[in-house]
Scaffold this active site. Structure first.
Site, mmCIF file in Angstrom:
data_model
loop_
_atom_site.group_PDB
_atom_site.id
_atom_site.type_symbol
_atom_site.label_atom_id
_atom_site.label_comp_id
_atom_site.label_asym_id
_atom_site.label_seq_id
_atom_site.Cartn_x
_atom_site.Cartn_y
_atom_site.Cartn_z
ATOM 1 N N ASP A 89 0.820 -1.209 0.000
ATOM 2 C CA ASP A 89 0.000 0.000 0.000
ATOM 3 C C ASP A 89 0.854 1.260 0.000
ATOM 4 O O ASP A 89 0.469 2.284 -0.566
ATOM 5 C CB ASP A 89 -0.930 0.004 1.214
ATOM 6 C CG ASP A 89 -2.089 -0.972 1.054
ATOM 7 O OD1 ASP A 89 -2.466 -1.254 -0.096
ATOM 8 O OD2 ASP A 89 -2.615 -1.448 2.076
ATOM 9 N N ARG A 191 -4.985 18.952 23.925
ATOM 10 C CA ARG A 191 -3.648 18.624 24.401
ATOM 11 C C ARG A 191 -3.483 17.145 24.112
ATOM 12 O O ARG A 191 -4.096 16.296 24.765
ATOM 13 C CB ARG A 191 -3.478 18.932 25.889
ATOM 14 C CG ARG A 191 -3.660 20.389 26.234
ATOM 15 C CD ARG A 191 -3.337 20.691 27.695
ATOM 16 N NE ARG A 191 -1.887 20.648 27.939
ATOM 17 C CZ ARG A 191 -1.283 19.758 28.717
ATOM 18 N NH1 ARG A 191 -1.988 18.806 29.313
ATOM 19 N NH2 ARG A 191 0.026 19.790 28.905
#
EC number: 2.7.1.23
Length: 309
Positions: A89, A191
């Protein structure tokens, strides 16, 4: 041991079955890989004997012997109506980012691991490929992403991705702070170790490993998957493919951040930069053998359970 084919010149195109959808075929592969080279040699010989004009991507052409027309990917895109990618891939993704700007079909021969995008077996491709070349195939279009990095309002870098664009902290893993906007509407602050913005094609790749949902390839949607968010409530979200994703990096972050496109192309990001990710105008035209079944691919590649009754 290498394979030594006596490759003659192509026959006249009139020898090709009139139902054939393709005339000029490009071969692309993983360089310096013995298995790939063997498959490319077989492909070149087999296609040439059937009268097709065959071009070979220059990075692998030298390893296939003499009487090979070597060209770059751009020339394959401009001159060919079918490209055959031999590899995994990753090789398909690298070729697709270039070939998507051209109007040609792309099919893969799997010489990698999972091979979500590479349908044909490397040791017995002839029967399935012969049917494809006779016009028995399914066509599927996959849209790409465009990722752009802006600094003080100026475009600094851009590239395309077939699978995903990923904001991450570069070579050393650490938490970063950023805001996410969808169509200029504030969604949330994060975060986290980063953010994956994935196409349906990429939803079975990095996004899946990070806990994202699988999107069927025909969906016009994007999935945003936070990477290790420092919260108990953050989940992946699916948005319309026409949405514009903006990520604003906090000026308090350290330097050496990056946006990676399919894990191949890396765009440098500094504190305070803005990253825009949107659907590209380019589309990859994937060719599958007739009767291709996406859910069969999921079962075989991901090890889903078999039918019970």
């Amino acid at each position: 041991m290498g394979i030594n084919f006596d490759v003659s010149r192509p026959k006249a195109r009139s020898s090709i079955n009139m139902t054939t959808k393709f005339h000029t075929i490009g071969l692309i592969g993983k360089p310096h890989h013995q298995g790939t080279n063997q498959t490319l040699k077989r492909l070149h010989h087999w296609l040439t004997m059937q009268g097709f004009e065959v071009l070979v991507e220059e990075r692998v052409a030298a390893e296939l012997g003499p009487n090979i027309e070597a060209v770059d990917l751009l020339e394959i895109g401009a001159r060919c109506d079918l490209a055959i990618v031999v590899g995994g891939d990753g090789n398909m993704l690298g070729a697709a980012r270039v070939l998507a700007r051209f109007d040609l079909g792309v099919i893969g021969v799997n010489r990698g691991n999972l091979g979500f995008l590479t349908d044909l077996p490397p040791d017995a491709f002839e029967e399935a490929l012969a049917k494809v070349l006779d016009g028995e195939f399914d066509t599927e279009h996959r849209f790409l992403l465009e990722a752009e990095v802006y600094r003080h309002g100026m475009l600094k870098a851009s590239n395309t991705a077939v699978n995903e664009a990923v904001l991450h902290p570069g070579k050393i893993a650490h938490m970063i702070e950023f805001e996410v906007y969808i169509d200029d509407q504030f969604m949330y602050s994060q975060r986290a170790d980063g953010m994956i913005v994935s196409t349906p094609t990429g939803s079975t790749a990095y996004a899946l490993s990070a806990g994202g949902a699988i999107l069927t390839p025909n969906l016009q949607a994007l999935i945003l998957v936070p990477m290790f968010p420092h919260t108990l409530s953050c989940r992946p979200i699916v948005v319309d493919a026409c949405s514009t994703i903006k990520m604003v990096v906090s000026p308090d972050n350290g330097e050496n951040l990056e946006v990676s496109c399919d894990g191949h192309v890396h765009l440098a990001v500094l504190p305070g930069d803005e990253i825009i990710v949107r659907r590209s105008s380019e589309r990859l035209r994937l060719i599958h053998p007739k009767g291709h079944n996406y859910f069969h691919v999921l079962r075989t590649k991901l090890g889903w359970g078999s039918k019970l009754f």
